[in-house]
Structures are given as C-alpha cells and as structure tokens.
Design a protein around this motif. Structure first.
Motif, PDB file in Angstrom:
ATOM      1  N   TYR A 333       0.751  -1.170   0.028  1.00  0.00           N
ATOM      2  CA  TYR A 333       0.194  -0.124   0.170  1.00  0.00           C
ATOM      3  C   TYR A 333       0.917   1.429   0.043  1.00  0.00           C
ATOM      4  O   TYR A 333       1.948   1.292   0.823  1.00  0.00           O
ATOM      5  CB  TYR A 333      -0.784   0.088   1.313  1.00  0.00           C
ATOM      6  N   PRO A 379      -3.008   7.950   3.199  1.00  0.00           N
ATOM      7  CA  PRO A 379      -3.375   7.327   2.069  1.00  0.00           C
ATOM      8  C   PRO A 379      -3.157   7.749   0.857  1.00  0.00           C
ATOM      9  O   PRO A 379      -3.417   9.062   0.513  1.00  0.00           O
ATOM     10  CB  PRO A 379      -4.397   6.250   2.179  1.00  0.00           C
ATOM     11  N   GLU A 384      -6.173   2.244  -0.651  1.00  0.00           N
ATOM     12  CA  GLU A 384      -5.488   2.405   0.881  1.00  0.00           C
ATOM     13  C   GLU A 384      -6.263   2.776   1.878  1.00  0.00           C
ATOM     14  O   GLU A 384      -6.273   2.145   3.031  1.00  0.00           O
ATOM     15  CB  GLU A 384      -4.143   3.321   0.570  1.00  0.00           C
TER      16      GLU A 384
END
Length: 637
Positions: A333, A379, A384
C-alpha cells in the motif's frame, strides 16, 4: 401532543443495565462527540458539490417546556429501578437533573450535505431510505451505491450515533432533517434501561416518533413533521443534531474548538470542511490563527507532550511528502509521509489520517516514542484508504486488529499495523544518521585488545576438564584446560616493555590519572583525567545529563566538591584543546544534587557537589549545539 415517545413492549425485564457503549463514548468526552458528528456530516456531502461541508456548532440554553416529549421521559425515568450501585447512581443523577428549568444544549447543523432520504416512508427495509436506518436501526450505517464513495466514508460500524446520547445527562438526543425535496422532519432517541411502566415492560431504547397501525398485529413508525421550537428547526438541506441536558464537561467552547482542529485539521486545510463554533469560523484561512494561539495549544516545541496538533500542522504545511510503501502479508500500500526531524521535539508521534481528512490516532512507533520527530501519514488512493477503514476500531480512535473476527484477516491486519512502525522506524533512523554524522575514523585498537583479552579470560574460567575413553582395555586419556596465552599490551612509551594484565580474580581499583597540580588557583588543586568507565552521558531533547561515579576511585571519592572541564575528541581520538566554549554551548548548568545553577569560569564548571562519591550535572543545550560531539572530561579537586 402526548405519547410522543415510543418504546417497544417486552414480556419481562432481562437486562437492568445501561448500554455499555454509552459509557465508552462518555469517556471519549468532547473529542468523541465532535469527531462522530462531523464525520457523519463529511460522509453526507452532496456528490459533485465543490463547496466544503459546513458544520455549525452552537451551545446555548432552552426552556424545559420547549423540549418536545420531556414530561414523558421524566415519567419513564421515575419508573427505572437500578439493580447495582452504578445503575442506581446513574438513575438518581438523571432524576436530579431532569427538573431544571433552563436546559443547556449543543447542536451540530451541516450544510452542502444530502440529509436523510425517505422520511415519509417511515420504517423501511429499502436501503435507499436512510432516514429509517438512522432513526430506527441500531449498529447499522447506510451504504452508498457508489463503491468509491462508500470506501472513502469515515463511518463503518454504525454505533457512533449513540455518541450524542452519551453527551446528555438524560441520554437523549434529537435530529432534524431537511431532504432534497424540502421535507422537514424531527426524530430522536433516548437510551434508558429495560423498565416497567403502567403495568407493562418495555425495552431500553425510546424513539421520538409517530406510529400507525398497519393491521391488528403490526405497527409502523413514521416521523413527525418539524413544527417544534426554533432550536430544533432545520430549514436547509442537511441534518441537525440537538442534544439537550448537555453535560457540563461537554459544554466548553475552547475544548470543542480544539477537538475540531485535532481531528479535522487536514480536512479543513484541504478545504473539504469548514466549522463555525458559535461566532468562531475555522476554515483553511483561519485555522492557523487558532493552532498557533497559546490560549489553545502549547507553542514551545520542547514542551509539547500530549497535544501534537501544532507539530502536525507545521509538518503538513512546511514539509514535502515522501512516498512510503507499507506491506501486509500479500500486497503493498502506498502512502504520503510528511516527516519532520527536530531535536527540540520531546516525543515522536505519527498522525494517521484518512483521505476524508479525519485523523484516526496519534500513533506511537515502537522503540521510537521519545525520538525527536513528527509525522503525518495519509493514504495515496482510495484502495489504501478502504484498507485503513477496515482496521479502525468502532470509535474511530485507532487502527486495531482485535475487532476482526476472521483469523486470517486478523493476522494480516496485525502484520500491516506492525509494518507501519517498522517502515517509519527506518525513516527515523535515517534522519538521525543524517543529522548526527560521525566525526571520522576512531582508533579502536585498545577496544579490540580489551575485548580479546576479556574473552580469553572468560573462556579460561569456564572451560571444564574433559576425559577421552579410547575403548575397552585401553587407558583413559585426560585433557585438562590449559591456561591460554593472553596477549600483552604494549607500552606506547616503551614498545619493548610489555604490560601483563593482572589476575582477573583480583578486584581492580580505578585510578584517575593525575594530570597536573595548580597552585595558582586553589591551594593543592590537582587535575585528574576521568576514566571513561566512570562517566555516563545521555542527551534527551535539549538537555544533556552527565554522571561521574567516583566510588571506586580512591583519589576522588573522598572529595566534597570538584570543578569539571572538558575537551572535544576528534574522529581520530585526538583531543582538541581549547576549541570548545561552554558559554557558547550551554544556556545553563545545574547541579542535580542541589538543584543550584553552577558557574562557568575560564571554561570550567565550578563547585560541583560530590554526594556519596557521585557527581551529577544537567546542561541545557543551545540551539547551535552539536549533539554528535565526543568529550574527554577532567576533574579538579
């Protein structure tokens, strides 16, 4: 109007305690209340709307007669029976508060939001009728048809609605709604305990709602049209939460403002959110004014211990983000990490922030909680963010794995959370290395000699006698431990002369090396070079602590005071005499034994107290101080 509140009947009382979630959100205080309600408003933004969501928070008072259905709730409270000390105490507190003439309240009203749909349909199983889900269902949150929009939303567990009940002395709240078509309705809930009322038993939750009989066995809830007091009015599209009987500890404007900044500073800076608290406007242009105001936050970096919002604000607005990849057990991620290394910072924390702009937690990085850094982790994309959302606990206050029931998913979540710390720890280590470069090559020959010698001595002491049997009828051979040949240290002044180490069983007495005698300053003053093993030195934030242990040093342990000087040691182990200025490096020096400030005269720390053979000093470092310096210390007695 009478019978404004509806409670479902039950055959008997089975639970005699208040909902435990009420206590949990009560403990979260103002921050929990603000976070839950503003998050719901952000989730309700009108798709395609370019203006930020606006939330108006008002605190004020209302007369008790203007609170709809209050007399009915008071009658119910008078019927409650506690079965333990906590429940009895809570009920008595509610009784003491419910007769106040003037009632404190707080309201959260949002704009540029959708509001709730389908109020006219009342109780409904249609997923599009969000009024029914919000008004009548417990532990359920509405889901968006747009999958991308649903992933980005803050809510996920459906229990945050009860946060508003927890803020009320009577555990009651109302919500006014205006939908896209201009329909205006008012609903509400109250959280009591199961009780007996007028010879019937009822559930703990009451709903401020109308009802209609569908047939002889079925009753369906429908909301009231909003024709109540102006405090309950909502005339523009969106939702308004009203909490009467507001607890005193929740009725603090400054704390409400701080809670907004703490949880939503990113959403505000990104112009996704604007909050108006009574007459104070918090938006992307004004938030700095509040975060940098000492009325609300500690402004000295070195004194920030618990509230990190000013540090996060500086880090996010002044530092360019770096890409950070964090893995779980199967995939990676991507995140944007805003990272700031500053030796003034006493505690290192990372703000974990969702793409909606809401901070989840001040994360502690394992083994790095007191490192001088500050960071914000966001994120990079919706995928994510959706993963982070799945890791939030039900109160949205931290990432966790305990609430995940599937064992494989739980292990995966645990791996990811641990890897957050591991990856950020690498960034911290790199920053420390870059900000504290080594001074060059150090001569380690003496160190290697000592390690080799001690290893052989330890081996000598622990080696057992070994016997070898050659077999039947043959003599038994014995191998005894042999005293190894320990290398002799060369005398640098006389290379031909060897120094043989003493027997390790003999107790070694430290001996400070006498350097010179000074008769001109103090009669019979002698200067000793302090052996490295009697000095302990540590730097914490902007302070340095040095301890001298003279208890095994015959030459010094009997002295009452001493003067201390020092020389810098370069990368080659050579002393740089006269190149270090104490007055330019230290703001002040304290004697830890007495708490008194010590004088610096001619680059000498004067009159340090020796208490039971130990001297301790604290040195306040100036900004330009180089924490990578190494010293040799001299003691004058």
């Amino acid at each position: 109007m009478s019978n404004l509140w509806k409670f479902s009947s039950i055959p008997c009382i089975e639970e005699s305690t208040f909902n435990k979630i009420l206590e949990r959100f009560y403990n979260f205080g103002i921050s929990g209340l603000v976070r839950e309600n503003i998050q719901n408003s952000l989730d309700g933004k009108i798709p395609g709307e370019t203006k930020p969501v606006v939330v108006t928070i008002k605190t004020g008072t209302i007369k008790k007669e203007n609170i709809p259905g209050l007399e009915e709730i008071k009658n119910r409270i008078n019927c409650l029976e506690g079965r333990n000390s906590y429940t009895k105490e809570t009920i008595q507190h509610m009784k003491n508060k419910m007769n106040d003439e003037i009632i404190n309240y707080i309201s959260f009203e949002d704009y540029n939001t959708k509001g709730l749909k389908g109020a006219k349909n009342g109780q409904s199983t249609n997923k599009e009728d969000t009024w029914s889900i919000y008004a009548y269902n417990k532990g359920v949150h509405t889901e968006e048809e747009d999958e991308t929009l649903e992933k980005s939303r803050g809510g996920s567990h459906g229990i945050g609605k009860i946060a508003s009940n927890a803020a009320s002395e009577l555990y009651m709240m109302y919500f006014a709604n205006c939908d896209e078509e201009g329909n205006k309705h008012l609903g509400g809930t109250v959280q009591l305990i199961e009780h007996k009322y007028e010879d019937n038993y009822y559930r703990s939750t009451g709903y401020f709602t109308d009802s209609k009989n569908i047939d002889s066995k079925t009753t369906k809830f429908y909301p009231y049209e909003n024709n109540f007091d102006k405090v309950f009015a909502k005339d523009t599209r969106g939702l308004k939460i009203i909490i009467p009987f507001l607890r005193d500890q929740f009725n603090k404007e400054d704390e409400i403002l701080k809670s907004v900044c703490d949880s939503f500073f990113i959403a505000i800076l990104q112009e996704k959110l604007e909050v108006i608290i009574n007459d104070k406007i918090i938006n992307s242009k004004t938030i700095k004014k509040y975060i940098t105001d000492k009325k609300y936050y500690i402004q000295k970096v070195e004194e920030v211990k618990d509230e990190f919002t000013p540090l996060y604000f500086d880090t996010y607005t002044k530092i360019k983000p770096k890409k950070l990849e964090i893995k779980d057990r199967s995939q990676s991620y991507n995140f944007n990490l805003y990272f700031n290394y500053d030796t003034k910072i006493p505690k290192g924390r990372v703000a974990i922030v969702r793409t909606i702009g809401m901070k989840i937690e001040d994360k502690k990085i394992k083994n790095n909680v007191k490192k001088p850094f500050n960071a914000v982790l966001i994120p990079e994309s919706i995928s994510e963010d959706a993963f982070l959302k799945s890791l939030e606990n039900e109160s949205h206050t931290e990432l966790s794995f305990e609430h995940i029931k599937d064992q494989n998913l739980q292990k995966n979540a645990k791996t990811f959370i641990n890897n957050i710390s591991k990856e950020i720890a690498k960034v911290i280590e790199e920053a420390i290395k870059n900000n504290n470069p080594t001074d060059g090559v150090m001569d380690t020959r003496d160190v290697l000699y000592e390690v080799q010698t001690q290893f052989k001595k330890d081996l000598l002491q622990s080696a057992p006698t070994v016997k070898l049997n050659k077999g039947k009828g043959k003599e038994e051979n014995t191998i005894v431990k042999v005293k190894p040949e320990i290398p002799k240290k060369k005398d640098p002044k006389d290379p031909q002369k060897d120094k043989t180490p003493k027997d390790p069983k003999e107790k070694k007495k430290r001996s400070a090396k006498k350097v010179k005698e000074k008769g001109e300053k103090k009669e019979n003053t002698i200067t000793y070079k302090a052996p490295a093993d009697i000095v302990e030195r540590v730097i914490i934030s902007n302070k340095e602590y040095v301890k001298f242990d003279f208890t095994d040093t015959d030459d010094l342990k009997k002295s009452k005071t001493c003067d201390i000087s020092l020389n810098v040691v370069d990368g080659m182990g050579q002393e740089c005499i006269g190149e270090f200025s104490m007055k330019d490096s230290y703001e002040y020096i304290l004697d830890k034994s007495t708490g008194d400030k010590l004088k610096i005269e001619e680059n000498l720390i004067k009159d340090v107290k020796i208490n039971k053979g130990v001297a301790k000093i604290e040195l306040k470092l100036k900004e330009q101080y180089n924490k990578a310096l190494k010293f040799v210390y001299y003691v004058e007695v």
